[in-house]
Design an enzyme around this catalytic site. Structure first.
Site, PDB file in Angstrom:
ATOM      1  N   GLY A 197      37.744  63.772  20.990  1.00  0.00           N
ATOM      2  CA  GLY A 197      37.569  65.453  21.366  1.00  0.00           C
ATOM      3  C   GLY A 197      36.315  66.033  20.857  1.00  0.00           C
ATOM      4  O   GLY A 197      36.323  67.180  20.385  1.00  0.00           O
ATOM      5  N   GLY A 204      34.227  69.667  22.238  1.00  0.00           N
ATOM      6  CA  GLY A 204      34.686  71.060  22.008  1.00  0.00           C
ATOM      7  C   GLY A 204      33.840  72.023  20.882  1.00  0.00           C
ATOM      8  O   GLY A 204      32.828  71.421  20.511  1.00  0.00           O
ATOM      9  N   GLN A 205      34.280  72.973  20.370  1.00  0.00           N
ATOM     10  CA  GLN A 205      33.565  73.977  19.945  1.00  0.00           C
ATOM     11  C   GLN A 205      33.354  73.217  18.439  1.00  0.00           C
ATOM     12  O   GLN A 205      32.380  73.330  17.890  1.00  0.00           O
ATOM     13  CB  GLN A 205      34.506  75.318  19.506  1.00  0.00           C
ATOM     14  N   ASP A 216      34.725  61.751  24.262  1.00  0.00           N
ATOM     15  CA  ASP A 216      35.417  62.775  24.868  1.00  0.00           C
ATOM     16  C   ASP A 216      36.029  62.106  26.256  1.00  0.00           C
ATOM     17  O   ASP A 216      35.414  61.281  26.676  1.00  0.00           O
ATOM     18  CB  ASP A 216      34.427  63.883  25.091  1.00  0.00           C
ATOM     19  N   ASP A 252      40.042  58.485  27.455  1.00  0.00           N
ATOM     20  CA  ASP A 252      41.123  59.261  27.270  1.00  0.00           C
ATOM     21  C   ASP A 252      41.849  58.677  26.046  1.00  0.00           C
ATOM     22  O   ASP A 252      42.485  57.785  26.082  1.00  0.00           O
ATOM     23  CB  ASP A 252      41.801  59.287  28.560  1.00  0.00           C
ATOM     24  N   TYR A 256      51.686  75.301  21.101  1.00  0.00           N
ATOM     25  CA  TYR A 256      50.608  74.928  20.032  1.00  0.00           C
ATOM     26  C   TYR A 256      51.097  74.850  18.888  1.00  0.00           C
ATOM     27  O   TYR A 256      50.812  73.764  18.085  1.00  0.00           O
ATOM     28  CB  TYR A 256      49.334  75.958  20.008  1.00  0.00           C
ATOM     29  N   LYS A 278      51.451  71.781  15.893  1.00  0.00           N
ATOM     30  CA  LYS A 278      50.910  71.478  14.753  1.00  0.00           C
ATOM     31  C   LYS A 278      51.922  71.287  13.831  1.00  0.00           C
ATOM     32  O   LYS A 278      51.436  70.414  12.871  1.00  0.00           O
ATOM     33  CB  LYS A 278      50.250  72.865  14.532  1.00  0.00           C
ATOM     34  N   ILE A 332      37.820  79.932  14.218  1.00  0.00           N
ATOM     35  CA  ILE A 332      36.527  79.574  13.693  1.00  0.00           C
ATOM     36  C   ILE A 332      35.258  80.168  14.587  1.00  0.00           C
ATOM     37  O   ILE A 332      35.461  80.126  15.671  1.00  0.00           O
ATOM     38  CB  ILE A 332      36.436  78.047  13.887  1.00  0.00           C
TER      39      ILE A 332
HETATM   40  C1  AKB Z   1      43.634  79.392  18.605  1.00  0.00           C
HETATM   41  O1  AKB Z   1      43.243  80.723  18.365  1.00  0.00           O
HETATM   42  O2  AKB Z   1      44.271  78.831  19.445  1.00  0.00           O
HETATM   43  C2  AKB Z   1      42.696  78.324  17.523  1.00  0.00           C
HETATM   44  C3  AKB Z   1      43.460  78.317  16.325  1.00  0.00           C
HETATM   45  C4  AKB Z   1      43.366  79.601  15.143  1.00  0.00           C
HETATM   46  O3  AKB Z   1      44.000  77.545  15.898  1.00  0.00           O
HETATM   47  N1  AKB Z   1      41.517  79.310  17.231  1.00  0.00           N
END
Ligand code: AKB
Length: 318
Positions: free
Chosen positions: A8, A11-12, A34, A53, A142, A146, A172
């Site tokens: 990955g 990305g940022q 990536d 992948d 998300y 996590k 970030i």
């Molecule tokens: C998001 O906003 O989804 C991310 C994070 C805080 O994990 N930048």
């Protein structure tokens, strides 16, 4: 010397973590990977690059063997706002890449870093000085990924001895690759809009406080934690880390001090507002400080000055 794979990497975080790790360990010791061909094309200019992948465990394992990898940074993830549009795919990608990384780390004796997030917390978490060990009932896919990822990573450590370590990243802020699909993205976009158009429409409410980190501190968090003495780690997955907490109106105030003609209005995104309201206003990161010496350098005013300077150069604006 370590041999590191960053998946990955386009990305940022990845586009800045790769050169950071190259500076620490040498260019020949870092492989960037990536899934997107166009992203790999630009990564090739700076690093040894592989396009694959991470959901394909066979190819992933071949790459780890090919480069004798002993440390993996798994940055594959769909972020919070995107995840709410396509929750099933977010689960498949976020958990699929993690599970494959854990299995490959177990089979090949690799250390594994997978960032967690403030997204792992939810409405029932204490929002002020959110403790390291507390209620974790997120309301987004998300966040569910996590929390599951933190638990699974701890499980692989205790059950199989895999050296898994992680931090809970806040938003970030950076001036390299743009973030995409996150709730905290406004804190990057505002700088580009302020310089280009002198105006910004903010998707979050003016008083929506969230933790943030400037990229140089985020990169140090990754490398310092992976270098930390394991005997000193009471926690592993994952450590609260933060350097500042602010809301959109704080950032607006900072901006008009530097760009007096800047204006900001609000067009609230209800999904993002709900997500931001469920996340901590400010985290307690004392466990990271005590267990591995976390000590961020960049505060808000330094970050704002540096962002404006860097983006002016990037956009060739005086
Ligand atoms: C998001 O906003 O989804 C991310 C994070 C805080 O994990 N930048």
């Amino acid at each position: 010397m370590k041999n590191i794979l960053v998946i990955g990497a386009g990305g940022q975080i990845g586009t800045e973590l790769v050169p950071h790790l190259q500076r620490l360990y040498g260019e020949d010791h870092v492989v960037a990977a990536d899934v997107k061909p166009e992203t790999c094309h630009s990564l090739r200019a700076m690093a040894i690059t592989e396009q694959f992948d991470a959901l394909d465990i066979n190819i992933y394992a071949q790459i780890v063997k090919k480069y004798r990898i002993d440390s993996i940074f798994n940055l594959v993830a769909l972020l919070s706002a995107t995840g709410e549009k396509i929750p099933q795919l977010a689960w498949e990608i976020n958990m699929g890449a993690l599970l494959n990384s854990l299995e490959i780390a177990k089979e090949n004796g690799c250390a594994l870093f997978t960032p967690s997030s403030i997204g792992a917390f939810g409405h029932s978490t204490p929002h002020q000085q959110t403790p390291q060990d507390t209620v974790m009932r997120p309301g987004t896919i998300y966040g569910v990924c996590k929390v599951a990822g933190e638990l699974l990573s701890d499980y692989y450590f205790t059950r199989f001895g895999v050296d898994t370590r992680s931090v809970r990243f806040p938003g970030i802020i950076s001036n390299g690759a743009l973030p995409g699909g996150g709730t905290t993205d406004y804190a990057v976009e505002i700088f580009y809009q302020a310089i280009k158009n002198k105006r910004f429409t903010c998707p979050l409410p003016a008083d929506s406080y969230l933790d943030m980190l400037y990229m140089p501190d985020a990169l140090n968090a990754c490398s310092q934690l992976m270098e930390a003495d394991p005997a000193k780690l009471i926690h592993r997955n994952s450590f609260n880390v933060t350097a500042m907490s602010f809301c959109p109106s704080d950032l607006y105030d900072d901006m008009i001090k530097r760009i007096p003609e800047f204006t900001m209005d609000y067009q609230i995104n209800p999904v993002m507002r709900e997500i931001a309201a469920s996340w901590p206003d400010s985290m307690d990161d004392s466990c990271a400080r005590n267990e591995w010496g976390w000590n961020p350098v960049w505060d808000r005013q330094m970050m704002v000055d540096d962002m404006l300077q860097a983006i002016r150069i990037k956009l060739s604006v005086k």
